[in-house]
Write an enzyme that holds these catalytic residues in place. Structure first.
Site, PDB file in Angstrom:
ATOM      1  N   GLN A   1       0.815  -1.211   0.000  1.00 62.45           N
ATOM      2  CA  GLN A   1       0.000   0.000   0.000  1.00 62.45           C
ATOM      3  C   GLN A   1       0.854   1.269   0.000  1.00 62.45           C
ATOM      4  O   GLN A   1       2.052   1.234   0.276  1.00 62.45           O
ATOM      5  CB  GLN A   1      -0.915   0.004   1.221  1.00 62.45           C
ATOM      6  CG  GLN A   1      -2.026  -1.036   1.159  1.00 62.45           C
ATOM      7  CD  GLN A   1      -3.021  -0.866   2.286  1.00 62.45           C
ATOM      8  OE1 GLN A   1      -2.993  -1.579   3.270  1.00 62.45           O
ATOM      9  NE2 GLN A   1      -3.921   0.091   2.138  1.00 62.45           N
TER      10      GLN A   1
ATOM     11  N   ASP B   1      -2.361  -4.979   0.143  1.00 63.12           N
ATOM     12  CA  ASP B   1      -1.899  -6.280   0.629  1.00 63.12           C
ATOM     13  C   ASP B   1      -2.664  -6.771   1.849  1.00 63.12           C
ATOM     14  O   ASP B   1      -3.026  -7.965   1.931  1.00 63.12           O
ATOM     15  CB  ASP B   1      -0.395  -6.251   0.910  1.00 63.12           C
ATOM     16  CG  ASP B   1       0.068  -5.055   1.737  1.00 63.12           C
ATOM     17  OD1 ASP B   1      -0.782  -4.273   2.204  1.00 63.12           O
ATOM     18  OD2 ASP B   1       1.295  -4.906   1.911  1.00 63.12           O
TER      19      ASP B   1
END
Length: 482
Positions: A71, A240
């Protein structure tokens, strides 16, 4: 057999799994490393993805693919679709001052008011990890590069765009159509300019940070497709942590603690959360719900550092830690080896406290490393509880969860039993499950994510050791900044 593929483009590597869309059974996989660093040319991710796909046997027989990714990373693109500069990753802390400036600006000069305003606006109090702070840093530190930026994307957005055939002219069949960029709500919620409450971009915040508007990826729903390439559907992808939650089938009451490069404590919530203290980020998940999350910068690399200091491998570190008593005879490691995000101390350094002649042993140092890392995660778990997030089952995943010492010490430090699923590529698996969902939704709009039961788990129990948390809390307040 219909096959789907999931990708995990993480900080350290690219993993690809190919699974049976109906059962989730693993058919084949591939993995290729990424370069180290907190600023990386995204071309390395693309090259690694191609190699990992090849190692996994290619995608010719795959019906759908989806990408999960790290991210927050800032991928800045010019009007020709070229990367303007190396992407700044989530763990790059150079924008820490920019985060403080933005908090102060939204609070009309008051930091506390600004923190509360940001939490309400985008679900998170700004820290250096979030993309919006990196854009402010770029504006101020590299104005010539900032002037070239036409669009900003996240790592998984950019990889999906490239997989769909877009990219710089001459390097991709469809060319640099920036309007074709897509993302999902889980990753968008970590930018600082998308609101989980309104489910829309806050372009006013983007303009405040960067000075002007930019092309942003279109935000897709959980089962929307991002296009089709060579007859293969592309899923929306996910951040993720949201992808891992999807792989674990998390529901309200479940908490996942992931020990990878970062340490993440996340839970599923039916409602968006806000935390003006900044301990918990109010992200969205990959199913349409929400993912309140606390993230530390220091997790498995704490174990790596301790192993190097002691001259042992990970099994040796684990064995040493389990030979020491809880609390390591008063030896405490505050593991802020790369600064810290939760609590927000980007310039902090790690420190070792309570040194005495009697406790300076390899066993105690190993134990202090494991306990220090876990204490940081326990702080995150407490922060979720403070927001009223139910904690009924704790699952321990990630590379660090493979340590026997971590598995056995975790329930003592956390104060709850922990369930450890068998080792797996949970981010890639979650992306694959999403791909199967998108495939099913292409035929039936009401289709739900498939129910895959592909792993077993083991539960670990230990007597709580609250004094370990107490001595860690005292040492944490003595943090030194560089």
């Amino acid at each position: 057999m219909t096959l789907v593929a999931g990708v995990d483009s993480s900080t350290q590597s690219c993993k690809v799994v190919v699974r049976d869309a109906a059962t989730g059974a693993l058919v084949r996989s591939g993995r290729v490393s990424h370069p180290d660093g907190t600023a990386v040319d995204p071309q390395h991710w693309w090259d690694a993805l191609q190699l990992a796909i090849a190692e996994a046997g290619g995608l010719d027989d795959v019906a759908a693919v989806s990408v999960g990714g790290q991210q927050h990373g800032m991928v800045a693109l010019d009007a020709d679709g070229r990367v303007v500069r190396d992407a700044l990753l989530w763990n790059d802390t150079r924008s820490a001052d920019a985060a403080v400036d933005l908090i102060r600006e939204l609070g009309d000069g008051d930091l506390a008011a600004g923190a509360a305003a940001w939490a309400q606006a985008c679900g998170s109090v700004l820290v250096a990890s979030l993309t919006i702070t990196k854009l402010r840093w770029l504006r101020d530190a590299e104005p010539e590069n900032a002037a070239r930026v036409a669009a900003v994307a996240l790592p998984h957005d950019w990889l999906t765009w490239r997989l769909a055939g877009y990219g710089p002219a001459g390097e991709s069949p469809l060319g640099p159509d920036l309007a074709a960029l897509t993302t999902d709500r889980s990753d968008a919620s970590g930018t600082g300019y998308w609101s989980p409450s309104s489910e829309d971009y806050r372009r006013d915040l983007l303009r405040m940070a960067f000075g002007r508007d930019l092309t942003l990826p279109r935000v897709l729903g959980p089962a929307d497709d991002a296009g089709r390439v060579d007859g293969r559907l592309l899923g929306p992808g996910a951040g993720d942590n949201a992808a891992a939650a999807l792989a674990l089938g998390m529901r309200a009451g479940d908490v996942a603690i992931s020990i990878g490069t970062s340490g993440v404590v996340s839970a599923v919530s039916a409602q968006p959360t806000t935390d003006a203290s900044g301990m918990v980020n109010g992200f969205a998940d990959a199913t349409g719900a929400y993912l309140p999350l606390a993230c530390t910068l220091n997790a498995s690399r704490v174990l790596d550092a301790a192993r190097r200091m002691l001259g042992v491998d990970h099994a040796g570190l684990s064995a040493l830690a389990l030979q020491a008593d809880p609390g390591a005879q008063g030896l405490v490691l505050v593991p802020y080896l790369e600064g810290e995000r939760t609590p927000n101390k980007p310039n902090a350094t790690g420190s070792l406290h309570g040194l005495q002649l009697a406790n300076t042993t390899p066993e105690n140092l190993a134990r202090a490393a494991v306990e220090g890392m876990l204490c940081g995660l326990a702080d995150g778990l407490d922060a979720l509880r403070t927001l009223g997030v139910p904690v009924e089952r704790v699952q321990l995943i990630g590379g660090g969860a493979q340590s026997e010492a971590v598995r056995r010490i975790a329930p003592a430090v956390l104060g709850v039993d922990v369930t450890v699923p068998e080792p797996g590529e949970y981010v890639a698996d979650g992306a694959a499950r999403q791909a199967a969902w998108v495939l099913a939704a292409s035929e039936d709009a009401a289709a739900q994510a498939p129910s895959w039961s592909t792993s077993t788990s083991e539960t670990f129990t230990a007597a709580p050791t609250p004094w370990v948390r107490d001595q860690y809390s005292r040492a944490r307040e003595l943090t030194v900044e560089r």
